[in-house]
Design a protein around this motif. Structure first.
Motif, PDB file in Angstrom:
ATOM      1  N   VAL A   1       0.844  -1.196   0.000  1.00  0.00           N
ATOM      2  CA  VAL A   1       0.000   0.000   0.000  1.00  0.00           C
ATOM      3  C   VAL A   1       0.878   1.245   0.000  1.00  0.00           C
ATOM      4  O   VAL A   1       0.594   2.219  -0.705  1.00  0.00           O
ATOM      5  CB  VAL A   1      -0.968  -0.006   1.203  1.00  0.00           C
ATOM      6  N   TYR A   2       1.972   1.216   0.741  1.00  0.00           N
ATOM      7  CA  TYR A   2       2.896   2.351   0.768  1.00  0.00           C
ATOM      8  C   TYR A   2       3.435   2.632  -0.630  1.00  0.00           C
ATOM      9  O   TYR A   2       3.459   3.775  -1.081  1.00  0.00           O
ATOM     10  CB  TYR A   2       4.041   2.073   1.748  1.00  0.00           C
ATOM     11  N   ARG A   3       3.887   1.578  -1.323  1.00  0.00           N
ATOM     12  CA  ARG A   3       4.405   1.763  -2.684  1.00  0.00           C
ATOM     13  C   ARG A   3       3.328   2.257  -3.634  1.00  0.00           C
ATOM     14  O   ARG A   3       3.583   3.057  -4.528  1.00  0.00           O
ATOM     15  CB  ARG A   3       5.013   0.458  -3.193  1.00  0.00           C
ATOM     16  N   LEU A   4       2.103   1.784  -3.442  1.00  0.00           N
ATOM     17  CA  LEU A   4       0.991   2.218  -4.282  1.00  0.00           C
ATOM     18  C   LEU A   4       0.728   3.707  -4.127  1.00  0.00           C
ATOM     19  O   LEU A   4       0.453   4.415  -5.090  1.00  0.00           O
ATOM     20  CB  LEU A   4      -0.270   1.418  -3.930  1.00  0.00           C
ATOM     21  N   VAL A   5       0.829   4.198  -2.881  1.00  0.00           N
ATOM     22  CA  VAL A   5       0.539   5.608  -2.604  1.00  0.00           C
ATOM     23  C   VAL A   5       1.713   6.494  -2.974  1.00  0.00           C
ATOM     24  O   VAL A   5       1.546   7.532  -3.620  1.00  0.00           O
ATOM     25  CB  VAL A   5       0.163   5.805  -1.116  1.00  0.00           C
ATOM     26  N   VAL A   6       2.912   6.099  -2.590  1.00  0.00           N
ATOM     27  CA  VAL A   6       4.076   6.975  -2.709  1.00  0.00           C
ATOM     28  C   VAL A   6       4.695   6.946  -4.098  1.00  0.00           C
ATOM     29  O   VAL A   6       5.074   7.985  -4.644  1.00  0.00           O
ATOM     30  CB  VAL A   6       5.125   6.599  -1.639  1.00  0.00           C
ATOM     31  N   GLU A   7       4.803   5.765  -4.680  1.00  0.00           N
ATOM     32  CA  GLU A   7       5.437   5.643  -5.992  1.00  0.00           C
ATOM     33  C   GLU A   7       4.394   5.681  -7.098  1.00  0.00           C
ATOM     34  O   GLU A   7       3.216   5.487  -6.869  1.00  0.00           O
ATOM     35  CB  GLU A   7       6.218   4.329  -6.070  1.00  0.00           C
ATOM     36  N   ARG A   8       4.868   5.931  -8.292  1.00  0.00           N
ATOM     37  CA  ARG A   8       3.992   5.935  -9.455  1.00  0.00           C
ATOM     38  C   ARG A   8       3.937   4.527 -10.015  1.00  0.00           C
ATOM     39  O   ARG A   8       4.942   3.988 -10.466  1.00  0.00           O
ATOM     40  CB  ARG A   8       4.561   6.889 -10.496  1.00  0.00           C
ATOM     41  N   PRO A   9       2.767   3.875  -9.976  1.00  0.00           N
ATOM     42  CA  PRO A   9       2.703   2.489 -10.442  1.00  0.00           C
ATOM     43  C   PRO A   9       2.819   2.399 -11.961  1.00  0.00           C
ATOM     44  O   PRO A   9       2.248   3.204 -12.699  1.00  0.00           O
ATOM     45  CB  PRO A   9       1.317   2.023  -9.979  1.00  0.00           C
ATOM     46  N   GLU A  10       3.602   1.427 -12.401  1.00  0.00           N
ATOM     47  CA  GLU A  10       3.725   1.158 -13.833  1.00  0.00           C
ATOM     48  C   GLU A  10       2.616   0.221 -14.295  1.00  0.00           C
ATOM     49  O   GLU A  10       2.127   0.332 -15.401  1.00  0.00           O
ATOM     50  CB  GLU A  10       5.089   0.536 -14.138  1.00  0.00           C
ATOM     51  N   ARG A  11       2.255  -0.724 -13.419  1.00  0.00           N
ATOM     52  CA  ARG A  11       1.146  -1.642 -13.703  1.00  0.00           C
ATOM     53  C   ARG A  11       0.209  -1.589 -12.511  1.00  0.00           C
ATOM     54  O   ARG A  11       0.638  -1.571 -11.365  1.00  0.00           O
ATOM     55  CB  ARG A  11       1.653  -3.065 -13.885  1.00  0.00           C
ATOM     56  N   LEU A  12      -1.075  -1.586 -12.798  1.00  0.00           N
ATOM     57  CA  LEU A  12      -2.063  -1.506 -11.734  1.00  0.00           C
ATOM     58  C   LEU A  12      -3.268  -2.338 -12.145  1.00  0.00           C
ATOM     59  O   LEU A  12      -3.807  -2.159 -13.250  1.00  0.00           O
ATOM     60  CB  LEU A  12      -2.469  -0.040 -11.514  1.00  0.00           C
ATOM     61  N   GLY A  13      -3.672  -3.231 -11.263  1.00  0.00           N
ATOM     62  CA  GLY A  13      -4.832  -4.064 -11.555  1.00  0.00           C
ATOM     63  C   GLY A  13      -6.113  -3.243 -11.561  1.00  0.00           C
ATOM     64  O   GLY A  13      -6.278  -2.291 -10.795  1.00  0.00           O
ATOM     65  N   LEU A  14      -7.027  -3.608 -12.442  1.00  0.00           N
ATOM     66  CA  LEU A  14      -8.286  -2.871 -12.545  1.00  0.00           C
ATOM     67  C   LEU A  14      -9.125  -2.975 -11.275  1.00  0.00           C
ATOM     68  O   LEU A  14      -9.806  -2.028 -10.906  1.00  0.00           O
ATOM     69  CB  LEU A  14      -9.091  -3.365 -13.746  1.00  0.00           C
ATOM     70  N   LYS A  15      -9.060  -4.108 -10.595  1.00  0.00           N
ATOM     71  CA  LYS A  15      -9.825  -4.249  -9.346  1.00  0.00           C
ATOM     72  C   LYS A  15      -9.329  -3.262  -8.300  1.00  0.00           C
ATOM     73  O   LYS A  15     -10.126  -2.647  -7.596  1.00  0.00           O
ATOM     74  CB  LYS A  15      -9.727  -5.677  -8.813  1.00  0.00           C
ATOM     75  N   ILE A  16      -8.010  -3.108  -8.210  1.00  0.00           N
ATOM     76  CA  ILE A  16      -7.447  -2.147  -7.248  1.00  0.00           C
ATOM     77  C   ILE A  16      -7.815  -0.726  -7.644  1.00  0.00           C
ATOM     78  O   ILE A  16      -8.209   0.083  -6.797  1.00  0.00           O
ATOM     79  CB  ILE A  16      -5.920  -2.314  -7.149  1.00  0.00           C
ATOM     80  N   LEU A  17      -7.722  -0.415  -8.926  1.00  0.00           N
ATOM     81  CA  LEU A  17      -8.081   0.925  -9.388  1.00  0.00           C
ATOM     82  C   LEU A  17      -9.548   1.230  -9.103  1.00  0.00           C
ATOM     83  O   LEU A  17      -9.881   2.308  -8.598  1.00  0.00           O
ATOM     84  CB  LEU A  17      -7.786   1.061 -10.888  1.00  0.00           C
ATOM     85  N   MET A  18     -10.430   0.284  -9.398  1.00  0.00           N
ATOM     86  CA  MET A  18     -11.856   0.497  -9.137  1.00  0.00           C
ATOM     87  C   MET A  18     -12.128   0.638  -7.637  1.00  0.00           C
ATOM     88  O   MET A  18     -12.956   1.457  -7.225  1.00  0.00           O
ATOM     89  CB  MET A  18     -12.685  -0.650  -9.719  1.00  0.00           C
ATOM     90  N   ALA A  19     -11.417  -0.134  -6.823  1.00  0.00           N
ATOM     91  CA  ALA A  19     -11.586  -0.026  -5.375  1.00  0.00           C
ATOM     92  C   ALA A  19     -11.124   1.345  -4.883  1.00  0.00           C
ATOM     93  O   ALA A  19     -11.792   1.967  -4.041  1.00  0.00           O
ATOM     94  CB  ALA A  19     -10.808  -1.132  -4.667  1.00  0.00           C
ATOM     95  N   LEU A  20     -10.010   1.841  -5.407  1.00  0.00           N
ATOM     96  CA  LEU A  20      -9.522   3.175  -5.015  1.00  0.00           C
ATOM     97  C   LEU A  20     -10.517   4.264  -5.409  1.00  0.00           C
ATOM     98  O   LEU A  20     -10.773   5.194  -4.641  1.00  0.00           O
ATOM     99  CB  LEU A  20      -8.160   3.452  -5.643  1.00  0.00           C
ATOM    100  N   LEU A  21     -11.083   4.149  -6.607  1.00  0.00           N
ATOM    101  CA  LEU A  21     -12.072   5.135  -7.054  1.00  0.00           C
ATOM    102  C   LEU A  21     -13.297   5.109  -6.148  1.00  0.00           C
ATOM    103  O   LEU A  21     -13.861   6.162  -5.820  1.00  0.00           O
ATOM    104  CB  LEU A  21     -12.473   4.873  -8.506  1.00  0.00           C
ATOM    105  N   ASP A  22     -13.706   3.922  -5.722  1.00  0.00           N
ATOM    106  CA  ASP A  22     -14.859   3.785  -4.843  1.00  0.00           C
ATOM    107  C   ASP A  22     -14.546   4.298  -3.431  1.00  0.00           C
ATOM    108  O   ASP A  22     -15.343   5.038  -2.842  1.00  0.00           O
ATOM    109  CB  ASP A  22     -15.291   2.319  -4.794  1.00  0.00           C
ATOM    110  N   ILE A  23     -13.412   3.920  -2.884  1.00  0.00           N
ATOM    111  CA  ILE A  23     -13.028   4.336  -1.532  1.00  0.00           C
ATOM    112  C   ILE A  23     -12.901   5.855  -1.439  1.00  0.00           C
ATOM    113  O   ILE A  23     -13.395   6.483  -0.493  1.00  0.00           O
ATOM    114  CB  ILE A  23     -11.693   3.669  -1.116  1.00  0.00           C
ATOM    115  N   LEU A  24     -12.241   6.447  -2.428  1.00  0.00           N
ATOM    116  CA  LEU A  24     -11.962   7.884  -2.389  1.00  0.00           C
ATOM    117  C   LEU A  24     -13.073   8.719  -3.026  1.00  0.00           C
ATOM    118  O   LEU A  24     -12.983   9.950  -3.022  1.00  0.00           O
ATOM    119  CB  LEU A  24     -10.623   8.163  -3.069  1.00  0.00           C
ATOM    120  N   ASP A  25     -14.084   8.058  -3.577  1.00  0.00           N
ATOM    121  CA  ASP A  25     -15.194   8.741  -4.233  1.00  0.00           C
ATOM    122  C   ASP A  25     -14.675   9.794  -5.216  1.00  0.00           C
ATOM    123  O   ASP A  25     -14.967  10.982  -5.110  1.00  0.00           O
ATOM    124  CB  ASP A  25     -16.121   9.385  -3.193  1.00  0.00           C
TER     125      ASP A  25
END
Length: 116
Positions: free
Chosen positions: A42-66
């Motif tokens: 989670v730290y790397r996801l927040v602090v670093e710029r991801p080169e690859r990101l799963g769609l489930k994680i992206l959709m969850a982030l969009l939902d969590i952060l509205d």
């Protein structure tokens, strides 16, 4: 100049706008949505710029952060120099191969020292 596509990752800023100042604040909401990540992931996801990101994680982030995808990702164009063709030597033509041009290596022959 040729444009290369790149992006800015704004997850940290969006989290701060929502009052989430610790990276571990994302662990429980992600777990509620069936995504189990370690605190270092989670730290790397927040602090670093991801080169690859799963769609489930992206959709969850969009939902969590509205928020929308535009809030998290900002596409940018990075200019890069175009390679110039190699110049030929004076009076010659440009070599087809790189390095030694038309020269080729010759296999070494190892002979016995006692034999002429």
């Amino acid at each position: 100049m040729v444009a290369k596509l790149d992006h800015h990752w704004h997850l940290r800023k969006v989290m701060a706008d929502r009052g989430m100042f610790s990276t571990t604040d994302l662990i429980p909401p992600l777990a509620e949505r069936g995504i189990t990540l370690s605190s270092s992931q989670v730290y790397r996801l927040v602090v670093e710029r991801p080169e690859r990101l799963g769609l489930k994680i992206l959709m969850a982030l969009l939902d969590i952060l509205d928020c929308t995808m535009d809030d998290l990702l900002e596409p940018i164009a990075v200019a890069r120099a175009v390679k110039k063709p190699k110049k030929a030597a004076v009076g010659g033509t440009a070599p087809d191969t790189e390095g030694l041009g038309g020269l080729r290596l010759k296999r070494a022959r190892i002979r016995d020292i006692d034999r002429p």
